[in-house]
Design an enzyme around this catalytic site. Structure first.
Site, PDB file in Angstrom:
ATOM      1  N   ARG A  61       0.828  -1.208   0.000  1.00 47.80           N
ATOM      2  CA  ARG A  61       0.000   0.000   0.000  1.00 47.80           C
ATOM      3  C   ARG A  61       0.864   1.259   0.000  1.00 47.80           C
ATOM      4  O   ARG A  61       0.576   2.235  -0.700  1.00 47.80           O
ATOM      5  CB  ARG A  61      -0.918  -0.020   1.228  1.00 47.80           C
ATOM      6  CG  ARG A  61      -1.845   1.179   1.338  1.00 47.80           C
ATOM      7  CD  ARG A  61      -2.755   1.057   2.552  1.00 47.80           C
ATOM      8  NE  ARG A  61      -3.613   2.221   2.689  1.00 47.80           N
ATOM      9  CZ  ARG A  61      -3.759   2.926   3.810  1.00 47.80           C
ATOM     10  NH1 ARG A  61      -3.110   2.567   4.910  1.00 47.80           N
ATOM     11  NH2 ARG A  61      -4.560   3.976   3.844  1.00 47.80           N
ATOM     12  N   HIS A  65       0.728   4.274  -2.675  1.00 45.12           N
ATOM     13  CA  HIS A  65       0.496   5.659  -2.269  1.00 45.12           C
ATOM     14  C   HIS A  65       1.655   6.560  -2.676  1.00 45.12           C
ATOM     15  O   HIS A  65       1.448   7.743  -2.957  1.00 45.12           O
ATOM     16  CB  HIS A  65       0.257   5.734  -0.760  1.00 45.12           C
ATOM     17  CG  HIS A  65      -1.122   5.358  -0.349  1.00 45.12           C
ATOM     18  ND1 HIS A  65      -1.838   6.045   0.609  1.00 45.12           N
ATOM     19  CD2 HIS A  65      -1.952   4.367  -0.778  1.00 45.12           C
ATOM     20  CE1 HIS A  65      -3.034   5.495   0.748  1.00 45.12           C
ATOM     21  NE2 HIS A  65      -3.122   4.468  -0.075  1.00 45.12           N
ATOM     22  N   VAL A  69       1.480   9.902  -6.077  1.00 41.16           N
ATOM     23  CA  VAL A  69       1.729  11.308  -5.756  1.00 41.16           C
ATOM     24  C   VAL A  69       3.159  11.649  -6.173  1.00 41.16           C
ATOM     25  O   VAL A  69       4.118  11.155  -5.595  1.00 41.16           O
ATOM     26  CB  VAL A  69       1.538  11.589  -4.249  1.00 41.16           C
ATOM     27  CG1 VAL A  69       1.674  13.078  -3.970  1.00 41.16           C
ATOM     28  CG2 VAL A  69       0.179  11.080  -3.768  1.00 41.16           C
ATOM     29  N   SER A  75       8.545  10.153  -2.048  1.00 42.69           N
ATOM     30  CA  SER A  75       8.082  11.382  -1.371  1.00 42.69           C
ATOM     31  C   SER A  75       7.188  11.057  -0.185  1.00 42.69           C
ATOM     32  O   SER A  75       7.089  11.844   0.763  1.00 42.69           O
ATOM     33  CB  SER A  75       7.352  12.301  -2.358  1.00 42.69           C
ATOM     34  OG  SER A  75       6.290  11.629  -3.007  1.00 42.69           O
ATOM     35  N   ASN A  93      -3.005   9.028   4.415  1.00 41.59           N
ATOM     36  CA  ASN A  93      -1.786   8.292   4.744  1.00 41.59           C
ATOM     37  C   ASN A  93      -1.566   8.087   6.241  1.00 41.59           C
ATOM     38  O   ASN A  93      -0.550   7.499   6.642  1.00 41.59           O
ATOM     39  CB  ASN A  93      -0.567   9.017   4.159  1.00 41.59           C
ATOM     40  CG  ASN A  93      -0.497   8.903   2.655  1.00 41.59           C
ATOM     41  OD1 ASN A  93      -0.973   7.921   2.081  1.00 41.59           O
ATOM     42  ND2 ASN A  93       0.084   9.896   2.003  1.00 41.59           N
ATOM     43  N   THR A 192      -6.664  -8.247  -1.461  1.00 41.19           N
ATOM     44  CA  THR A 192      -6.809  -9.614  -0.979  1.00 41.19           C
ATOM     45  C   THR A 192      -5.990  -9.867   0.280  1.00 41.19           C
ATOM     46  O   THR A 192      -6.238 -10.826   1.006  1.00 41.19           O
ATOM     47  CB  THR A 192      -6.419 -10.626  -2.084  1.00 41.19           C
ATOM     48  OG1 THR A 192      -6.700 -11.952  -1.631  1.00 41.19           O
ATOM     49  CG2 THR A 192      -4.941 -10.549  -2.427  1.00 41.19           C
TER      50      THR A 192
END
Length: 325
Positions: A61, A65, A69, A75, A93, A192
């Site tokens: 994840r 994320h 961005v 970053s 976040n 999942t």
């Protein structure tokens, strides 16, 4: 030379420049400058992820994320300062975890090859190796990314797909990063192995879907009752729930089966079945061996890992992942 010809030369020059930048991302980028880099990552992941398997989903994840961005430039790892609120402190976040894991891997590599390997590459490799360690798919990770020097909370809010998005907004979000509907459905399959907090992720679907104290009618009623027993109040921001109940430690097709039973946890999960193209892709995956999902997920992950990368003279190589060098 005529004006059109001159413009054509400039255009070809721009294409050549972009091609050369993209070309600097390659497999084995550190073979000469830090030949053990990828092995250091892999060894650390294989040693520690079996003791904390839920971190695999968290690190996957975090990679997602990061890439959405400013591209895959680490970053998301930068700390806020007195004058700037960084991505990691943006509302989407606040539940990210695994920052210390990445920083430890970075320190191990720095001990052998100081100032050579980027945090962006480390995050990309850790995410892949963590998923592989828990039995998930392998994907190729070309390296040569450089680290960004800008991290802004507002940009995270503007660029990260929301769990409240419908299909059209999800499609637009992914398209803005060069990803298509297949990528959207496949990358969502990473759920999942995920978990989520009741609030703010999905409690609204249970208690106040349209602002009138109602429930999302697209939710299976039995599933909704199970969720309500766990998330007793709409403001519960501590209780967590499995994205793929009963199978959340296994990288498999169960997530997609649940979607067709109207048991997707997020509104954005349920949205995948609201579109004919999304449903078609899901059905194709479910009617094929799990190896098809693994292969196609791998291709989408490699594609995602190339989003707006900084290479060559762009960005920097941080000595610590949380601080601009």
């Amino acid at each position: 030379m005529g004006k059109i010809g001159y413009v054509g030369v400039i255009f070809l020059g721009v294409l050549a420049f972009l091609g050369s930048v993209q070309g600097q991302l390659k497999f084995g980028f550190y073979d000469q400058t830090c030949p053990n880099a990828e092995k250091i990552v892999q060894d650390y992941v294989k040693k520690h992820i079996p003791n904390a398997p839920s971190l695999a989903a968290a690190l996957l994840r975090m990679h997602f994320h990061d890439c959405f961005v400013r591209g895959c430039d680490a970053s998301v790892l930068l700390n806020s300062s007195s004058t700037n609120t960084a991505e990691k402190d943006s509302p989407p976040n606040l539940t990210l975890r695994g920052f210390g894991f990445i920083e430890t891997v970075k320190s191990l590599i720095e001990a052998q090859c100081p100032g050579v390997v980027s945090c962006a590459d480390i995050l990309s490799l850790v995410a892949r190796d963590s998923v592989v360690t828990i039995g998930g798919p392998f994907w190729r990770v070309p390296t040569g990314r450089r680290d960004g020097t800008v991290s802004n909370s507002t940009e995270a809010l503007l660029n990260l797909p929301s769990p409240f998005f419908n299909f059209s907004t999800l499609q637009a979000s992914f398209a803005s990063k060069g990803l298509n509907v297949s990528d959207l459905v496949l990358l969502s399959g990473g759920h999942t192995i995920g978990i989520a907090h009741c609030n703010p992720s999905f409690a609204t679907r249970l208690y106040n879907f349209t602002g009138r104290g109602d429930m999302d009618p697209s939710l299976d009623s039995e599933y909704a009752e199970v969720l309500k027993r766990k998330c007793k109040v709409p403001t519960d921001n501590t209780t967590i729930f499995e994205m793929d109940p009963g199978s959340f430690r296994t990288f498999d097709l169960s997530y997609y089966r649940l979607l067709l039973k109207r048991r997707g946890l997020f509104k954005s999960d349920a949205a995948l079945t609201s579109d004919s193209a999304g449903r078609s892709i899901i059905n194709e995956l479910l009617n094929a061996p799990v190896s098809k999902f693994f292969d196609e997920f791998a291709m989408s992950m490699e594609k995602m890992g190339r989003i707006e990368v900084k290479t060559g003279a762009y960005g920097e190589i941080r000595r610590q992942c949380a601080v601009v060098s």
